[in-house]
Motif scaffolding. Structure first.
Motif, PDB file in Angstrom:
ATOM      1  N   ALA A   1       0.862  -1.184   0.000  1.00  0.00           N
ATOM      2  CA  ALA A   1       0.000   0.000   0.000  1.00  0.00           C
ATOM      3  C   ALA A   1       0.897   1.232   0.000  1.00  0.00           C
ATOM      4  CB  ALA A   1      -0.916   0.009   1.216  1.00  0.00           C
TER       5      ALA A   1
ATOM      6  N   ARG B   1      -4.659  -0.146   5.005  1.00  0.00           N
ATOM      7  CA  ARG B   1      -5.057  -0.755   3.734  1.00  0.00           C
ATOM      8  C   ARG B   1      -4.213  -1.975   3.423  1.00  0.00           C
ATOM      9  NH1 ARG B   1      -4.145   1.668  -0.612  1.00  0.00           N
ATOM     10  NH2 ARG B   1      -2.928   3.478   0.078  1.00  0.00           N
TER      11      ARG B   1
ATOM     12  N   PHE C   1      -7.701  -2.539  -1.826  1.00  0.00           N
ATOM     13  CA  PHE C   1      -6.860  -2.048  -0.727  1.00  0.00           C
ATOM     14  C   PHE C   1      -5.375  -1.989  -1.090  1.00  0.00           C
ATOM     15  CE2 PHE C   1     -10.559  -4.047   1.308  1.00  0.00           C
ATOM     16  CZ  PHE C   1     -11.014  -2.998   2.101  1.00  0.00           C
TER      17      PHE C   1
END
Length: 984
Positions: free
Chosen positions: A724, A861, A980
C-alpha cells in the motif's frame, strides 16, 4: 472467615454479632451485663426518668427458663417474703419478673433486695430496684465498651372505643441496635407513659445482653482472652482457636457468608466471591450428584486455593420420592461423595493439604433445605457409648463412619422420624394427630437421637398440622441446620492466617518474599496495606453510588487513607478511602474507623479510581493482586433501545451502572451504528440485566434479536505480499498475514501470555522479543476483568532485515494494526489469531511527509488487503451443552440436538440418571433449553457453558456474512483485495 455458598437452598440462622462477641471475649468472671444491671444509678433530674421517693418496683432477673409467676411466688414464700401474685409481672421468654411495691411493706421490699445473688437452679438471681434507671445503665454499658446506643422508637397503641386513653397503657417501645448487627428488641407490654415505655425497652436491651453474654460464661477466662474474636477474622488469632474440642466449641466465631448464584452464566459472581474467601460450602443435590455446574464451582475454588466443604441437599427425596431403604440411601450418598473426591483429587493444586471431603472427618453434612434440617457424624457422637476405654470423639467418628453403624445410628432414626410424622407409611399408624405428636416427642427424648438438648413439640396445633409441617417442626427441633454447618465451617475452613500462607503464591503477582508478599503470606496487620476489590455493588439513593466489596490481605486500613489504586489494565492512580463499612446480620452495614488483615469490608470513595475490580496498596512499588479468571464471557449481545425516546439517557446511565457492578456484563455504544449494545453470558444473564433496569429506572425497553460475537480470522497465509502506498507516494508498506498456531491462541486466551509478555511470546513464535511490536485488539471494556473473548490474540511482528524504521512511523503502524484488529474487513468484527508481518517499508526522510494521516491509512489498507489474500473466514462461539435427566427420559433430546447442528461429545449413565454432552453453536442455542424440556416432558436439565471458538461451517459462512453485513448497514458485497493494495 469468608465462606462462599454455591446455592441458597439452606437457610442458616445466626444470632451472633461481632461487637457482642468481643464483649464476651473480654468479660471477667462476673458478666459485664450483670454488673451493669446490678449497678445503682443516681437520679438524673434532667431526664426525669426516676422518681426521688424510692423504688416503685423491684426487678428480678436471670430466672430459670420457663419459671412461672406461681413458682416465683412459692420461692419467695420459702424465704419468708410474701407477695401477692397480682403484684408479679412475668416475662417468661426473657426470664425476668417485675414486682410492684405499692402494695407491700418497706421491710418486704428490703427483704426482696437482699435476695440479689441467690442461686436458683444454678442461676444467680439479679434483684434490684427498678428505679435504678435501665436507660442510664444501658448508656454506661455502651460508653464503657465503646459501642453505639440503640435507636428507640415509641409507638402509640390505639385504645378501644369507650375507654379512657389515659387510664390504660398505650405506648410500646422498640429498639433497633445497629451496632449489634441490626437486632430489633421490642418491649413485651405497653406502658402508660412515653418515659415508662423507653425504660421498658431499655430494660429489655439489658436483659438481651445478659442472656447473650451468659452463653459464653463456660469459657475459661484465659482462653477467652487468648482466642476471643475482637474483630472480624482477627489476624492475630492463633490456630488453636479453630479446633473443635468441647471447650473450644464455646469460643466466639465470626463467619461471613457470601451467597452466589449456582447457574453457570453467573459464575463471575462465584469467582468474585472465591477471591475474598477462605472456604467454599458447596451444595450438591443428593440425587443428581456431581453435575457440570458443580464441577465448575469446585474447579474454580481449587484454582483459587479455597478449601471446599460439602453439603448434600435434598436427602429427604431419597426417602420420600425414591422410596429408598437405609442401605440404598447410604450407598447413594457415598457414591456422590466419591465422585466429588475423584474430581478434587485430579484438580487439586500442588503444595496444598488434601482437600478431599469425608463423612468420617466431619467435612460432609447432609440434610434437606426444604425441611430445614442438616446433620453430620458429629451430630450423633453423643448417642454412642463405646465399651471399654473412655470414649473419645475421634473414636466415635471412626466407629460411626462404618457402613453398618452409619445406617444403624444415623439413617434409620431419620427414616423412623419420617414415618412417625406421617410422611412415610408405618405398619401401625397412630390413633390421631395428638398420638402422633406424642410418639414424635417420645422419639426425640431417646438417647439414640444424639442430642442432649432438644425442643419437644407441643400439641396445641395438632388439629390443623399436616404431616409435612410436623416433619419440618420435628426435624428443625432435632437437627437444626445451623449447628452442624457452623461446626463444620469452624473445624475445616482455615483461618485467614493459615489460608493466606498457602494462597499467597497464587494471589500475589510479584515476589512472595518482598514486603508486600510477606504481608499477604503472614496476614500481617502491621505490614503494607493491601486490599483487593472483587466487586462493586450499588449504594445510596437509586443506587447512584457504588460500594467496593473486598478483603484486606495485609496491613491495617483506616478511614481517610490515601492508597495507590491499580486497575486490571495496569494503570494506577491515587484513591482516598472515605468510609469503611463492615457487614452485619442481613444487609445491615456498620461504619468502622479501621479494619485489619483478614477482614471483609465495603469501601466508599474509591469506585472511580477502580473499574470493576482492582488492588489498593500503600506500597509505592508493590505489585497488585492477580486478576480474576472468569469461566464465562459476554458472547451474547443485544441491541437495546427504550420504548419512549425521552428515556434514552436514563436507560443508558442505568445500564452502564448495572454493567459496572456485574462481573461479566458489558454495555457500550457502537461507534458506527450508534446502537447501545448489552452483552452477557447468555439468555438468562441478559434477562436479569433487563429486569434490573426495569426495577431501578422503571424504563421499558425493546431488545433486538441476539447478536452473536463473531470473530474474523485467516485460514492460510497471504498468497502474496500486500503493498500500500500513501496518497503522497512518499511512504510504502508491505504486509503479510498468516494464522497463528492454535496453541499460541489458547495460551493468550487463558492468560498464560497476557500483558504482552514479549519474551515468552517470542519463544513460542521463534522470533526475537524486540521484534514483537504489539498485540491486539484492545479490549472494549477498559478497566474491567478480561475474559477469553476480550484478550488480544493477534500480533504484529517486524520481519524486516537491516531496516531502520523511525519511531513515529512505528507508532503509526501499531495504531493501524489496532484499528484493523478491532474492525476486520469481513463484517467489521474483531480479529482472532492472525499474525501480521511487516515485510518491508519505505518512509520519507522528512517527518512532515510521514504524519499519522499519511502512514496510518496506508498501513491499514495493506493489512486489510493481506487478510483478504489469506482466505479470510469467520469463527463463532461454541457452547458445551450438558443435559441431565432420569434414566430413559432423554431419548428425544438427540433429535433436537441434531436440528441445532449439535455434535454429541459424550454420553454417560448411572442407575438413576443419564447425561448427554454436546457442542452446539451459540447462534443455535437460543430457546434450546425450552425445546429440550418440551421434548423430554420436563425431565431435561440443561446447562450451557462457553467452550471456545470454531470456524463457521463453509455451507453457512456466506449467509452469515451477508446477514451480518446487512444488519450493520455495510455493503452486501465483500470488497476485493485489489481495493486495498497497490501495484509497483
Amino acid at each position: 472467615r469468608g465462606i462462599t455458598i454455591k446455592s441458597a437452598a439452606i437457610t442458616l440462622n445466626f444470632a451472633v454479632a461481632e461487637s457482642l462477641l468481643s464483649l464476651a471475649g473480654s468479660s471477667s468472671t462476673e458478666s459485664t451485663s450483670t454488673k451493669i444491671i446490678s449497678k445503682q444509678v443516681q437520679d438524673d433530674s434532667k431526664e426525669g426518668d426516676i422518681p426521688s421517693s424510692g423504688p416503685d418496683a423491684i426487678y428480678i432477673g436471670n430466672l430459670p427458663y420457663g419459671f412461672s409467676a406461681e413458682q416465683l411466688r412459692s420461692l419467695l414464700a420459702s424465704k419468708l417474703v410474701h407477695v401477692n401474685e397480682g403484684s408479679i409481672q412475668m416475662n417468661v421468654r426473657r426470664a425476668y419478673a417485675t414486682i410492684t411495691t405499692r402494695d407491700i411493706e418497706s421491710k418486704v421490699a428490703s427483704a426482696l433486695l437482699a435476695l440479689n445473688g441467690f442461686i436458683v437452679e444454678g442461676r444467680a438471681l439479679v434483684v434490684q430496684a427498678a428505679s435504678d434507671s435501665p436507660m442510664h445503665c444501658l448508656k454506661d454499658f455502651c460508653t464503657a465498651h465503646n459501642i453505639d446506643m440503640p435507636s428507640f422508637a415509641i409507638a402509640k397503641k390505639e385504645v378501644a372505643e369507650g375507654q379512657e386513653g389515659d387510664a390504660h397503657p398505650q405506648y410500646i417501645g422498640t429498639a433497633t441496635w445497629c451496632a449489634l448487627g441490626g437486632v430489633i428488641i421490642q418491649a413485651p407490654r405497653p406502658h402508660g407513659t412515653i418515659v415508662d415505655a423507653r425504660q421498658g425497652v431499655a430494660r429489655e436491651c439489658l436483659q438481651f445482653l445478659h442472656l447473650q453474654l451468659s452463653d459464653c460464661r463456660a469459657v475459661d477466662e484465659q482462653q477467652s482472652t487468648d482466642v476471643g474474636v475482637s474483630n472480624l477474622c482477627d489476624s492475630k488469632m492463633e490456630d488453636k482457636s479453630h479446633s473443635v474440642s468441647k471447650a473450644d466449641r464455646l469460643v466466639p466465631l465470626t463467619v461471613n457468608l457470601i451467597d452466589c448464584p449456582g447457574h453457570i452464566e453467573f459464575s463471575g459472581e462465584v469467582a468474585a466471591s472465591l477471591r475474598v474467601s477462605d472456604g467454599a460450602l458447596v451444595v450438591v443435590d443428593a440425587i443428581e450428584g456431581k453435575t457440570v455446574q458443580t464441577q465448575g464451582v469446585i474447579a474454580q475454588a481449587l484454582k483459587e486455593g479455597v478449601t471446599p466443604i460439602l453439603m448434600l441437599n435434598k436427602v429427604d427425596r431419597l426417602f420420600i420420592s425414591k422410596q429408598y431403604g437405609p442401605e440404598e440411601v447410604y450407598d447413594q450418598m457415598i457414591r456422590v461423595v466419591d465422585d466429588i473426591n475423584a474430581f478434587v483429587k485430579t484438580h487439586q493444586l500442588e503444595g496444598f493439604p488434601d482437600q478431599q471431603v469425608s463423612f468420617a472427618v466431619g467435612s460432609v453434612c447432609f440434610g434437606s433445605g426444604y425441611y430445614g434440617w442438616a446433620c453430620s457424624i458429629n451430630s450423633f457422637v453423643n448417642a454412642i457409648d463405646l465399651e471399654g476405654d473412655v470414649k473419645k470423639d475421634d473414636q466415635v467418628r471412626r466407629y460411626l463412619s462404618k457402613r453398618e453403624n452409619f445406617i444403624k445410628y444415623i439413617i434409620r432414626p431419620i427414616i423412623r422420624m419420617h414415618r412417625l410424622c406421617g410422611v412415610l407409611p408405618m405398619k401401625k399408624e397412630p390413633k390421631d394427630k395428638l398420638d402422633r405428636i406424642a410418639k414424635v416427642n417420645e422419639l426425640l427424648s431417646e438417647k439414640v437421637m444424639g442430642w442432649s438438648r432438644r425442643k419437644l413439640l407441643r400439641g396445641e396445633d395438632a388439629s390443623t398440622i399436616t404431616p409435612q409441617e410436623l416433619l419440618k417442626k420435628a426435624m428443625m427441633a432435632w437437627l437444626p441446620a445451623a449447628d452442624p454447618l457452623i461446626d463444620m465451617i469452624a473445624e475445616h475452613v482455615p483461618s485467614p492466617v493459615k489460608a493466606q500462607k498457602l494462597r499467597a503464591r497464587l494471589l500475589y503477582d510479584g515476589d512472595v518474599n518482598d514486603p508486600s508478599g510477606q504481608g499477604i503470606s503472614n496476614c500481617a496487620a502491621d505490614g503494607p496495606t493491601i486490599v483487593y476489590i472483587s466487586k462493586m455493588v450499588p449504594s445510596g439513593q437509586n443506587g447512584k453510588k457504588r460500594l467496593a466489596l473486598g478483603r484486606i490481605f495485609s496491613g491495617t486500613l483506616r478511614q481517610g487513607d490515601n492508597l495507590r489504586a491499580i486497575r486490571t489494565d495496569g494503570s494506577d492512580s491515587v484513591a482516598k478511602v472515605s468510609q469503611i463499612k463492615l457487614h452485619g446480620l442481613g444487609s445491615n452495614m456498620t461504619t468502622i474507623p479501621k479494619a485489619q488483615a483478614g477482614q471483609l469490608i465495603a469501601l466508599e470513595g474509591i469506585d472511580k479510581a477502580l473499574g470493576k475490580a482492582g488492588t489498593l496498596t500503600s506500597s509505592p512499588d508493590g505489585m497488585p493482586i492477580c486478576h480474576m479468571n472468569f469461566a464465562v464471557t459476554p458472547i451474547v449481545q443485544c441491541s437495546v433501545r427504550p420504548k419512549v425516546k425521552t428515556d434514552l439517557t436514563k436507560m443508558a446511565t442505568t445500564l452502564q451502572r448495572i454493567a459496572d457492578t456485574d462481573s461479566t456484563a458489558l454495555f457500550y455504544k457502537d461507534p458506527e451504528s450508534g446502537e447501545h449494545i448489552l452483552a452477557g453470558a447468555g439468555e438468562l444473564h441478559i434477562e436479569v440485566l433487563i429486569s434490573s433496569l426495569k426495577e431501578e429506572a422503571n424504563v421499558e425497553v425493546e431488545l433486538s434479536e441476539p447478536i452473536i460475537a463473531y470473530r474474523e480470522t485467516v485460514h492460510s497465509a497471504s498468497s502474496e505480499t500486500a503493498l500500500a502506498k500513501s496518497t503522497n507516494k512518499h511512504n510504502r508498506v508491505w504486509i503479510k498475514a498468516s494464522p497463528l498456531d492454535e496453541s499460541i491462541i489458547l495460551a493468550m486466551t487463558n492468560g498464560e501470555l497476557v500483558d504482552l509478555d514479549t519474551k515468552a511470546l517470542g519463544r513460542k513464535l521463534g522470533a526475537e522479543s524486540s521484534r514483537i511490536w504489539a498485540t491486539g485488539p484492545e479490549p472494549l471494556r477498559q478497566g474491567g476483568e478480561m475474559s477469553e473473548m476480550d484478550r488480544p490474540t493477534c500480533i504484529l511482528v517486524d520481519s524486516t532485515f537491516g531496516l531502520q524504521i523511525p519511531e513515529d512511523a512505528r507508532s503509526n503502524i501499531v495504531a493501524a494494526f489496532l484499528q484493523v484488529t478491532r474492525q476486520g474487513v469481513l463484517v467489521n468484527a474483531p480479529m482472532r489469531g492472525v499474525r501480521f508481518d511487516l515485510v518491508d517499508a519505505r518512509f520519507h526522510k522528512d517527518s512532515v511527509h510521514r504524519r499519522p494521516n499519511s502512514v496510518v491509512p496506508t498501513a491499514s489498507r495493506a493489512m486489510r488487503g493481506a487478510v483478504l489474500l489469506a482466505d479470510s473466514m469467520l469463527v463463532e462461539p461454541i457452547y458445551c451443552v450438558d443435559i441431565m435427566g432420569a434414566q430413559g427420559t432423554l431419548n428425544n433430546a438427540y433429535s433436537i440436538l441434531g436440528q441445532r447442528e449439535g455434535v454429541i461429545v459424550d454420553t454417560q449413565g448411572t442407575k438413576m440418571t443419564e447425561s448427554i454432552q454436546a457442542c452446539v453453536p451459540v447462534r443455535q442455542s437460543f430457546g434450546l433449553a425450552g425445546a429440550l424440556r418440551l421434548a423430554t416432558h420436563g425431565h431435561a436439565q440443561v446447562s450451557c457453558r462457553f467452550d471456545g471458538m470454531k470456524l463457521v461451517p463453509s455451507d453457512r459462512h456466506g449467509s452469515i456474512v451477508l446477514d451480518t453485513r446487512r444488519r450493520k448497514g455495510l455493503d452486501e458485497k465483500i470488497p476485493e483485495a485489489c481495493a486495498f493494495i497497490d501495484r509497483l
